[in-house]
Every structure is written in structure tokens, then in C-alpha cells.
Design a protein around this motif. Structure first.
Motif, mmCIF file in Angstrom:
data_model
loop_
_atom_site.group_PDB
_atom_site.id
_atom_site.type_symbol
_atom_site.label_atom_id
_atom_site.label_comp_id
_atom_site.label_asym_id
_atom_site.label_seq_id
_atom_site.Cartn_x
_atom_site.Cartn_y
_atom_site.Cartn_z
ATOM 1 N N UNK A 1 0.689 -1.420 0.006
ATOM 2 C CA UNK A 1 -0.077 0.232 0.073
ATOM 3 C C UNK A 1 0.909 1.244 0.114
ATOM 4 N N UNK A 2 0.217 2.336 -0.573
ATOM 5 C CA UNK A 2 0.964 3.528 -0.270
ATOM 6 C C UNK A 2 -0.128 4.542 0.424
ATOM 7 N N UNK A 3 0.591 5.298 1.195
ATOM 8 C CA UNK A 3 -0.259 5.944 2.014
ATOM 9 C C UNK A 3 0.528 7.619 2.031
ATOM 10 N N UNK A 4 -0.264 8.470 1.889
ATOM 11 C CA UNK A 4 0.111 9.885 1.859
ATOM 12 C C UNK A 4 -0.687 10.535 3.169
ATOM 13 N N UNK A 5 0.140 11.164 3.918
ATOM 14 C CA UNK A 5 -0.427 11.801 5.248
ATOM 15 C C UNK A 5 -0.056 13.171 5.122
ATOM 16 N N UNK A 6 -0.881 14.091 5.335
ATOM 17 C CA UNK A 6 -0.483 15.656 5.356
ATOM 18 C C UNK A 6 -1.226 16.191 6.482
ATOM 19 N N UNK A 7 -0.547 16.999 7.287
ATOM 20 C CA UNK A 7 -0.936 17.690 8.497
ATOM 21 C C UNK A 7 -0.002 19.079 8.835
ATOM 22 N N UNK B 1 -0.688 17.111 20.329
ATOM 23 C CA UNK B 1 -0.430 18.049 20.831
ATOM 24 C C UNK B 1 0.298 19.050 20.107
ATOM 25 N N UNK B 2 1.105 18.446 19.064
ATOM 26 C CA UNK B 2 1.907 19.297 18.091
ATOM 27 C C UNK B 2 0.857 20.008 16.857
ATOM 28 N N UNK B 3 -0.177 19.307 16.764
ATOM 29 C CA UNK B 3 -0.991 19.851 15.566
ATOM 30 C C UNK B 3 -1.901 21.203 15.826
ATOM 31 N N UNK B 4 -1.640 21.771 14.503
ATOM 32 C CA UNK B 4 -2.966 22.947 14.407
ATOM 33 C C UNK B 4 -3.975 22.312 13.365
ATOM 34 N N UNK B 5 -3.581 21.397 12.757
ATOM 35 C CA UNK B 5 -4.476 20.741 11.819
ATOM 36 C C UNK B 5 -4.416 19.314 11.851
ATOM 37 N N UNK B 6 -5.208 18.574 12.053
ATOM 38 C CA UNK B 6 -4.957 17.243 12.109
ATOM 39 C C UNK B 6 -4.680 16.541 10.796
ATOM 40 N N UNK B 7 -4.121 15.277 11.144
ATOM 41 C CA UNK B 7 -3.601 14.707 10.006
ATOM 42 C C UNK B 7 -4.560 14.010 9.015
ATOM 43 N N UNK B 8 -4.543 14.221 7.556
ATOM 44 C CA UNK B 8 -5.293 13.566 6.692
ATOM 45 C C UNK B 8 -4.488 12.310 5.905
ATOM 46 N N UNK B 9 -4.943 11.340 6.304
ATOM 47 C CA UNK B 9 -4.213 10.169 5.187
ATOM 48 C C UNK B 9 -5.290 9.672 4.306
ATOM 49 N N UNK B 10 -4.554 9.417 3.330
ATOM 50 C CA UNK B 10 -5.327 8.718 2.233
ATOM 51 C C UNK B 10 -4.285 7.815 1.632
ATOM 52 N N UNK B 11 -4.868 6.773 0.973
ATOM 53 C CA UNK B 11 -4.209 5.931 0.137
ATOM 54 C C UNK B 11 -3.974 6.479 -1.192
ATOM 55 N N UNK B 12 -3.207 5.961 -2.074
ATOM 56 C CA UNK B 12 -2.503 6.546 -3.297
ATOM 57 C C UNK B 12 -2.269 5.490 -4.015
ATOM 58 N N UNK B 13 -2.127 5.778 -5.490
ATOM 59 C CA UNK B 13 -1.798 5.096 -6.496
ATOM 60 C C UNK B 13 -0.514 5.782 -7.171
#
Length: 100
Positions: free
Chosen positions: A3-9, A79-91
């Protein structure tokens, strides 16, 4: 399977340097232990607070689950986050020398 996962926060401004330090620690550990089946990159965005992580996991076993440094990174993440992580699978559509 894999799997490929992309996480942005986004971190709080006062927590971005600490977040980067913890991420760098994950990569030091990975470089020391050299687990098979993982390609992983993390980027700090130009805004200074945004981060993007890309993980390509080959097979069903994600080596990050056994990483002490990754566990430490995740432990205080909320505790470090201003915007929580968004995780998505990717191809992967295409790549040029990425994650060689």
C-alpha cells in the motif's frame, strides 16, 4: 500486496521544529535498522508548519509499527498539531528517481 499512504498535516508554529526533530529521529533509526519492505519520505512544506509523509509499504507488514522512534513521534503528535493529519491511500501514476 502493498500500500501507499500519503499523510498531510500542519503543526503549531511553536511545535514545527520539534516535529521535524522527531521525524529526523525516525529516519536515523530506519537508516540504522534498514528494514525491508518500506520506502518512506517526509517533507516539510515551505510554509514551515505543513508536513507531508509518503510511505510505500511492500507486503502486509509495515516496519514503522515496530519503530520505537516512530512510536515516540506519534505519542505526542496531537499536541503538536494545528490541523490534524489527513491520511489517504494513493496509487503511483509515475515517478522519476523518487524513492530510489
Amino acid at each position: 500486496m502493498g500500500e501507499t499512504v500519503v499523510v498531510r498535516y500542519e503543526t503549531r508554529a511553536d511545535a514545527a521544529a520539534e516535529n521535524q526533530r522527531l521525524v529526523e529521529r525516525v529516519f536515523r533509526e530506519l537508516n540504522e535498522t534498514a528494514p525491508e519492505g518500506l520506502r518512506y519520505g517526509a517533507f516539510r512544506l515551505a510554509d514551515g508548519v505543513g508536513f507531508v509523509h509518503v510511505a510505500l509499504v511492500e507486503g502486509d507488514d509495515n516496519p514503522l509499527r515496530r519503530s520505537a522512534a516512530f512510536a515516540e513521534f506519534q505519542h505526542g503528535a496531537a499536541g503538536r498539531m494545528a490541523v490534524p493529519p489527513v491520511s489517504a491511500g494513493a496509487t503511483l501514476v509515475g515517478s522519476y528517481r523518487l524513492f530510489r
